[in-house]
Enzyme design. Structure first.
Site, PDB file in Angstrom:
ATOM      1  N   ASP A  13      43.057  36.174  50.182  1.00 52.62           N
ATOM      2  CA  ASP A  13      44.025  35.332  49.469  1.00 52.62           C
ATOM      3  C   ASP A  13      45.437  35.366  50.062  1.00 52.62           C
ATOM      4  OD1 ASP A  13      41.831  35.106  47.855  1.00 52.62           O
ATOM      5  OD2 ASP A  13      42.880  35.565  45.996  1.00 52.62           O
ATOM      6  N   GLY A  19      36.129  33.827  54.614  1.00 52.57           N
ATOM      7  CA  GLY A  19      35.890  33.796  56.060  1.00 52.57           C
ATOM      8  C   GLY A  19      34.777  34.728  56.520  1.00 52.57           C
ATOM      9  N   ASP A  34      33.494  29.918  44.822  1.00 48.76           N
ATOM     10  CA  ASP A  34      34.100  31.193  45.203  1.00 48.76           C
ATOM     11  C   ASP A  34      33.090  32.331  45.001  1.00 48.76           C
ATOM     12  OD1 ASP A  34      35.860  33.264  45.651  1.00 48.76           O
ATOM     13  OD2 ASP A  34      37.325  32.635  44.155  1.00 48.76           O
TER      14      ASP A  34
END
Ligand code: GLA
Length: 400
Positions: free
Chosen positions: A221, A200, A150
Site C-alpha cells: 500500500d 504484486g 483484494d
C-alpha cells in the site's frame, strides 16, 4: 462438399460472427489507464452512501469529471451479511446500492466496488469466497462498472491451508481464484474493469492479463508520505514492458492532497504516475479540496501524458546523484521528459546539468513546461535548479 454441409458451415460462421459482435469486448475497458476517485486513502472505514454521492457531485463541480475522472470507487467496509440464499447485502452505511449506482450514473460517471477472493476483506468484511458467480451477478444487477479484488484473507483461508509451504502451488491457487472471478464477471455480460490487488505477488504483470486483469497492483500500500511514494516508484523499474491498452501496472491510488505532502511532492507524485501510465484514482477529500490541489489533479497537459493513446509506459533513463531523468514516448513521436529531485540535497547551490544525449536527443529541444504552461527550451548540459522533491516536466512534440 454437399450443399447441406456448406449451408450449415455458413450458418455456423454467421452464428459465431453474431456472437462475437454481441460479446462484451473485454478489451474495450481501460484502453487508457482508468481515472476516477476511490474512497480508501482518505475515508477508509468512514465511507458511506452520503460520502460517495458527495464525491460524485464534487467530481462534476470541480471539473475533474471533464478532465477525465469517471470512476467513483467504493473501497472496503461497504459489505454487510449474506442472507439464507447466500446473497450479500450492503451494511447500514449503504441502504440502497442500486439507487446509489443510479445516482452516480445520472451524473455521467461510473461506479466501482471492492471485494476479496477470500472469505474476508482486509477490513474483516464479507469476501466472495464460494460466492463468486453470485457476487458478480449482484454487482451487475446494481450496475457496477469496476471491481477491485483484494487478496486479504485468501492467503490464510486458501493458500496457507491448501498448500502450506508450497509457493508454486499457492501461485496456481491464486491465479485460479482471479480467473474464477474473471469468468464470473464476463458471464454477466456487463463491461466491468477488473482491478487485481495482490500487492504484486508472483510477478502478476506476467500472468494477470491472461486471467482478465485490466490493472494490477505492483506493490504494497501507498501512504501519503514522500518516502513511501518514492519507494513504490523505485519498484516499477522493468515493468514498463507489461503495460499497454487494456492492461496497466498499478502503483496504487493517488495520495495527492493527502497528509503532509508539500505542493512539490504532490506535483512529483502526479508527474510520476503520469510517466508510469498509472491509473489516476484520486484519493483525497473532494468536498474540502484546496484550489492548488485541484489545479494539480486537473492539469490537462499532465493528464494527457498519462492518458496518451500509445499506452507506452515511461521509465527512468538515468540518475545523477539524487536527480532522476525519466522519459515517456507518446503518440505521434512526441516525448515527455521529467527531471525530479528525489532527494533532500540543495541542488540550487550546485545545479544539476541535463544530459540530452543520454536521452537520445541532439541539440536544443523546444517544448512546453507542463507545470508552468510556458514554452521552454532544453539545451545540452543546461543547469537545472530543482528544489527538494520538485519536478520539471516537459513535453517535446518534435524531439530531435
Ligand atoms: C488493502 C488494499 C488497500 C485497501 C485496503 C482495504 O490494504 O491494498 O488498497 O483496499 O486493503 O481494507
Amino acid at each position: 462438399m454437399r450443399v447441406s454441409t456448406l449451408l450449415s458451415m455458413a450458418a455456423l460462421a454467421l452464428t459465431s460472427l453474431t456472437a462475437s459482435s454481441q460479446a462484451p469486448a473485454a478489451s474495450q475497458v481501460a484502453l487508457t489507464p482508468p481515472m476516477g476517485w476511490n474512497s480508501w486513502n482518505y475515508f477508509a472505514g468512514r465511507v458511506d452512501d452520503k460520502g460517495i454521492r458527495a464525491a460524485a457531485d464534487q467530481l462534476v463541480a470541480t471539473g475533474m469529471k471533464d478532465a477525465g475522472y469517471v470512476y467513483v470507487n467504493i473501497d472496503d467496509t461497504w459489505e454487510g451479511e449474506r442472507d439464507a440464499n447466500g446473497v450479500l447485502h450492503a451494511n447500514a452505511k449503504f441502504p440502497d446500492m442500486k439507487a446509489l449506482a443510479d445516482y452516480v450514473h445520472s451524473k455521467g460517471l461510473k461506479i466501482g466496488i471492492y471485494s476479496s477472493p477470500g472469505s474476508k476483506t482486509c477490513g474483516g468484511y464479507a469476501g466472495s469466497l464460494g460466492h463468486e458467480e453470485q457476487d458478480a451477478q449482484l454487482y451487475a444487477s446494481w450496475g457496477i462498472d469496476y471491481l477491485k479484488y483484494d487478496m486479504c484473507s485468501f492467503i490464510g483461508d486458501v493458500l496457507e491451508k491448501q498448500a502450506p509451504n508450497d509457493k508454486a502451488a499457492q501461485m496456481r491457487l491464486m491465479i485460479a481464484a482471479y480467473a474464477k472471478m474473471d469468468k464470473a464477471l464476463k458471464a454477466t455480460g456487463r463491461p466491468i474493469v477488473f482491478s487485481f490487488c495482490q500487492y504484486g505477488w508472483d510477478a502478476v504483470w506476467e500472468w494477470g492479463p491472461s486471467v482478465g486483469a485490466n490493472l494490477w497492483r505492483t506493490t504494497g500500500d501507498v501512504t501519503a508520505e514522500w518516502d513511501r511514494i518514492y519507494a513504490i516508484v523505485s519498484q516499477q523499474e522493468g515493468l514498463e514492458a507489461y503495460a499497454g491498452p487494456g492492461h496497466w501496472n498499478d502503483p496504487d491510488m493517488l495520495e495527492v492532497g493527502n497528509g503532509k505532502l508539500t505542493l512539490a511532492e504532490n506535483r512529483s507524485h502526479f508527474t510520476l504516475w503520469a510517466m508510469l501510465a498509472a491509473p489516476l484514482l484520486a484519493g483525497n477529500d473532494l468536498p474540502n479540496m484546496k484550489p492548488e490541489i485541484k489545479a494539480i489533479l486537473t492539469n490537462r497537459d499532465v493528464i494527457g501524458i498519462d492518458q496518451d493513446s500509445l499506452g507506452k509506459q515511461g521509465a527512468r533513463i538515468y540518475s545523477d546523484g539524487e536527480v532522476e531523468v525519466w522519459t515517456r514516448h507518446l503518440a505521434g513521436g512526441a516525448l515527455a521528459i521529467a527531471v525530479i529531485d528525489v532527494g533532500d540535497a540543495r541542488y540550487s547551490t550546485h545545479p544539476f546539468h541535463l544530459n540530452l544525449s543520454k536521452l537520445g536527443l541532439t541539440g536544443t529541444q523546444t517544448g512546453k513546461d507542463l507545470w508552468t504552461g510556458k514554452a521552454v527550451e532544453l539545451t545540452n548540459n543546461m543547469p537545472l535548479e530543482l528544489l527538494s522533491h520538485d519536478v520539471l516536466l516537459v513535453r517535446v512534440d518534435s524531439p530531435r
